[in-house]
Design a protein around this motif. Structure first.
Motif, mmCIF file in Angstrom:
data_model
loop_
_atom_site.group_PDB
_atom_site.id
_atom_site.type_symbol
_atom_site.label_atom_id
_atom_site.label_comp_id
_atom_site.label_asym_id
_atom_site.label_seq_id
_atom_site.Cartn_x
_atom_site.Cartn_y
_atom_site.Cartn_z
ATOM 1 N N TYR A 10 0.790 -1.234 0.000
ATOM 2 C CA TYR A 10 0.000 0.000 0.000
ATOM 3 C C TYR A 10 0.825 1.289 0.000
ATOM 4 O O TYR A 10 0.259 2.374 -0.150
ATOM 5 N N CYS A 11 2.155 1.174 0.187
ATOM 6 C CA CYS A 11 2.984 2.396 0.246
ATOM 7 C C CYS A 11 4.132 2.379 -0.755
ATOM 8 O O CYS A 11 5.031 3.219 -0.667
ATOM 9 N N ALA A 12 4.128 1.437 -1.677
ATOM 10 C CA ALA A 12 5.279 1.283 -2.571
ATOM 11 C C ALA A 12 5.544 2.520 -3.414
ATOM 12 O O ALA A 12 6.681 2.765 -3.817
ATOM 13 N N GLU A 13 4.514 3.301 -3.679
ATOM 14 C CA GLU A 13 4.699 4.487 -4.522
ATOM 15 C C GLU A 13 4.861 5.772 -3.712
ATOM 16 O O GLU A 13 5.433 6.749 -4.211
ATOM 17 N N SER A 14 4.365 5.784 -2.482
ATOM 18 C CA SER A 14 4.361 7.033 -1.715
ATOM 19 C C SER A 14 5.577 7.205 -0.819
ATOM 20 O O SER A 14 5.989 8.336 -0.539
ATOM 21 N N ILE A 39 9.267 2.503 -5.715
ATOM 22 C CA ILE A 39 9.790 3.204 -6.885
ATOM 23 C C ILE A 39 10.230 4.639 -6.605
ATOM 24 O O ILE A 39 10.990 5.211 -7.396
ATOM 25 N N ASN A 40 9.771 5.238 -5.490
ATOM 26 C CA ASN A 40 10.130 6.625 -5.206
ATOM 27 C C ASN A 40 10.924 6.781 -3.906
ATOM 28 O O ASN A 40 11.160 7.903 -3.460
ATOM 29 N N LEU A 41 11.331 5.675 -3.315
ATOM 30 C CA LEU A 41 12.034 5.733 -2.040
ATOM 31 C C LEU A 41 13.398 6.403 -2.200
ATOM 32 O O LEU A 41 14.153 6.066 -3.109
ATOM 33 N N GLU A 42 13.717 7.329 -1.280
ATOM 34 C CA GLU A 42 14.981 8.063 -1.339
ATOM 35 C C GLU A 42 15.924 7.701 -0.198
ATOM 36 O O GLU A 42 17.139 7.708 -0.380
ATOM 37 N N ASN A 43 15.360 7.398 0.988
ATOM 38 C CA ASN A 43 16.190 7.111 2.169
ATOM 39 C C ASN A 43 15.872 5.720 2.702
ATOM 40 O O ASN A 43 14.727 5.436 3.065
ATOM 41 N N LEU A 44 16.888 4.867 2.766
ATOM 42 C CA LEU A 44 16.723 3.476 3.200
ATOM 43 C C LEU A 44 17.703 3.204 4.340
ATOM 44 O O LEU A 44 18.909 3.408 4.194
ATOM 45 N N GLU A 45 17.171 2.742 5.488
ATOM 46 C CA GLU A 45 18.011 2.547 6.667
ATOM 47 C C GLU A 45 17.768 1.167 7.279
ATOM 48 O O GLU A 45 16.623 0.754 7.466
ATOM 49 N N PHE A 46 18.867 0.472 7.608
ATOM 50 C CA PHE A 46 18.812 -0.812 8.299
ATOM 51 C C PHE A 46 19.613 -0.688 9.588
ATOM 52 O O PHE A 46 20.805 -0.357 9.551
ATOM 53 N N TYR A 47 18.976 -0.972 10.742
ATOM 54 C CA TYR A 47 19.656 -0.921 12.029
ATOM 55 C C TYR A 47 19.575 -2.302 12.687
ATOM 56 O O TYR A 47 18.487 -2.831 12.903
ATOM 57 N N ASP A 48 20.734 -2.863 12.990
ATOM 58 C CA ASP A 48 20.814 -4.180 13.631
ATOM 59 C C ASP A 48 20.021 -5.236 12.867
ATOM 60 O O ASP A 48 19.372 -6.112 13.463
ATOM 61 N N CYS A 49 20.044 -5.143 11.558
ATOM 62 C CA CYS A 49 19.378 -6.131 10.708
ATOM 63 C C CYS A 49 20.389 -7.163 10.233
ATOM 64 O O CYS A 49 21.572 -6.865 10.065
ATOM 65 N N ASN A 50 19.911 -8.360 9.988
ATOM 66 C CA ASN A 50 20.775 -9.438 9.514
ATOM 67 C C ASN A 50 20.246 -9.972 8.195
ATOM 68 O O ASN A 50 19.039 -9.920 7.933
ATOM 69 N N PHE A 51 21.148 -10.494 7.381
ATOM 70 C CA PHE A 51 20.767 -10.981 6.065
ATOM 71 C C PHE A 51 21.445 -12.334 5.827
ATOM 72 O O PHE A 51 22.663 -12.459 5.966
ATOM 73 N N THR A 52 20.647 -13.340 5.477
ATOM 74 C CA THR A 52 21.221 -14.646 5.161
ATOM 75 C C THR A 52 21.857 -14.598 3.774
ATOM 76 O O THR A 52 21.619 -13.687 2.982
ATOM 77 N N ASP A 53 22.656 -15.597 3.461
ATOM 78 C CA ASP A 53 23.375 -15.621 2.183
ATOM 79 C C ASP A 53 22.422 -15.554 0.997
ATOM 80 O O ASP A 53 22.690 -14.867 0.015
ATOM 81 N N LEU A 54 21.286 -16.242 1.097
ATOM 82 C CA LEU A 54 20.351 -16.269 -0.019
ATOM 83 C C LEU A 54 19.801 -14.874 -0.318
ATOM 84 O O LEU A 54 19.768 -14.440 -1.470
ATOM 85 N N VAL A 55 19.411 -14.155 0.735
ATOM 86 C CA VAL A 55 18.826 -12.833 0.550
ATOM 87 C C VAL A 55 19.879 -11.824 0.115
ATOM 88 O O VAL A 55 19.596 -10.882 -0.614
ATOM 89 N N GLU A 56 21.130 -12.037 0.523
ATOM 90 C CA GLU A 56 22.185 -11.085 0.170
ATOM 91 C C GLU A 56 22.329 -10.936 -1.336
ATOM 92 O O GLU A 56 22.771 -9.907 -1.828
ATOM 93 N N TYR A 57 21.974 -11.980 -2.076
ATOM 94 C CA TYR A 57 22.139 -11.914 -3.525
ATOM 95 C C TYR A 57 20.959 -11.232 -4.219
ATOM 96 O O TYR A 57 20.970 -11.055 -5.421
#
Length: 440
Positions: A126-130, A151-169
């Protein structure tokens, strides 16, 4: 006569008197009321930041302050995003493993991880465009739950997030094609195995600001992991020469990025106008040569350097002909190396010193080195005496702001020797800190 038989203007005037709870109920009831409710939302609430901390078995659905909504209920979150999601510009989504409910005798509630993932799914639907800003906290594989790009996101922040090998790609540039600022911070030392940042190894056409900070890379068990991480960073810098701001703090007590790595990518970082680095003894190993290399940045205007060294200070081998602001952290005492750096950069107008335990500072040498200095700000353990400043006060011809900590309680009469030639000031006496701020 039904309310939906009224004109949109009349409906809007009626809805304007509703509380937010009732406005949300009206918005979800039918399309005509939804359209009218969205106009009211735009007038009253659109400027608020949206936070989602989804918790199970919680009686309170949300609370609202002057500048934010905070949702705890997944159902209420869904209703809100379904009705008003296309107007939401900023959203923060956090996973909270345990939470103490205020006012309920400290009852602890376990959070279901799946609820947080579904909240991400709703935001994506519901917020992908706004959305212009999105922040994730303590979420594993956040990008895995996104089916469509923001499609219009300008600022992206990750704090204490983890990513598995599969998602990293799953490279982030496909999900966030217009991102301008990317923040990756790991402050929690108990986080599981750190990721190798494979997902930033791509071309971000609009990326201007990159902030990477982590104290967890010392958990890598194999040299190959450091090499992979280093290779991913090098590729990211090589593919994004348009970067204007870089904040990189990975170095302390590990071997991720050293001075020779900076030299390897320095040609791709020549558009930087702001650089923040944390360095340690390992980073400086290459600088032990008889003729240490000079790291030149053509457009650099703001430079912040955190020197976590176990030995004496070293020469600062970074340089720029356009340097305007210099911030120095962690130096235990000012040596010739620091003064020589200032003397080589007379363009500095703002000097910030933090975190040292300096006993003396050669103000006369600083005034001579920086003839157009306008702001001198000294924080933390670095303390000056007013009587040390007075003999050099007239030498700072361009200075407009001086901020420092005094060694003892300050009185009005103490400032009189400095309140000349248009200077005025104030002081703040708090436990163990006696701060003086002078302006003209």
């Amino acid at each position: 006569m039904k309310i939906t038989d009224m004109t949109s203007e009349c409906i809007g005037k009626c809805l304007n008197y509703l509380s937010f709870d009732d406005l949300l109920r009206a918005a979800i009831s039918n399309k005509k009321l939804n359209n009218a409710a969205n106009l009211i939302y735009e007038q009253k609430y659109r400027s608020k930041r949206v936070e989602m901390h989804i918790l199970s078995r919680l009686h309170s659905n949300y609370f609202m302050t002057e500048n934010r909504f905070c949702f705890y209920s997944l159902r209420t979150s869904f209703q809100f995003l379904f009705c008003f999601g296309r107007q939401v510009n900023e959203i923060h989504i956090s996973y909270i493993p345990r939470y103490v409910i205020p006012g309920e005798n400290g009852v602890q509630n376990e959070n279901n991880v799946e609820l947080t993932h579904r909240a991400i799914d709703y935001a994506n639907d519901y917020c992908a465009e706004s959305l212009r800003t999105i922040k994730f906290t303590r979420i594993q594989d956040a990008s895995r739950y996104m089916k469509r790009p923001f499609i219009n996101l300008e600022n992206l922040e990750f704090y204490d997030c983890n990513f598995t090998d599969l998602v990293e790609y799953n490279l982030l540039n496909a999900l966030f094609p217009k991102v301008q600022k990317l923040v990756l911070k790991t402050i929690n030392k108990n986080l599981d195995q750190p990721c190798t940042l494979k997902f930033i190894e791509g071309r971000f056409a609009h990326l201007k600001s990159l902030h990477i900070e982590s104290n967890s890379y010392s958990k890598f068990h194999h040299a190959d992991e450091y090499c992979i991480l280093k290779g991913n960073l090098v590729t990211a810098f090589r593919l994004n020469p348009q970067l204007k701001e870089l904040d990189l703090d990975l170095f302390v007590n590990c071997h991720v990025f050293q001075s020779n790595d900076v030299l390897l990518v320095i040609n791709y970082l020549q558009n930087l106008d702001s650089l923040s680095l944390a360095i340690d003894d390992t980073f400086c190993s290459l600088l032990d040569s008889s003729v240490p290399p000079l790291m030149y940045f053509r457009n650099l205007k703001k430079f912040s350097l955190n020197m976590q060294l176990s030995t004496e200070s070293r020469a600062i081998q970074f340089t720029s002909h356009q340097l305007d602001t210099f911030e120095l952290h962690g130096v235990d005492r000012f040596t010739n190396y620091e003064y020589e750096f200032l003397e080589k950069h007379p363009t500095i107008t703002k000097l910030i010193l933090r975190g040292g335990h300096f006993e003396r500072l050669n103000l006369s040498r600083i005034a001579a080195a920086l003839p157009i200095l306008e702001q001198l700000m000294i924080f933390d353990h670095f303390k000056l005496k007013i009587e040390e400043i007075v003999p050099h006060w007239s030498k700072f011809q361009s200075l407009k702001l001086l901020c420092f900590f005094h060694t003892k309680i300050v009185k009005d009469s103490d400032l009189k020797p400095l309140l000349i030639n248009g200077w005025h000031g104030r002081f703040c006496n708090s436990p163990n800190k006696f701060q003086i701020i002078l302006k003209r």
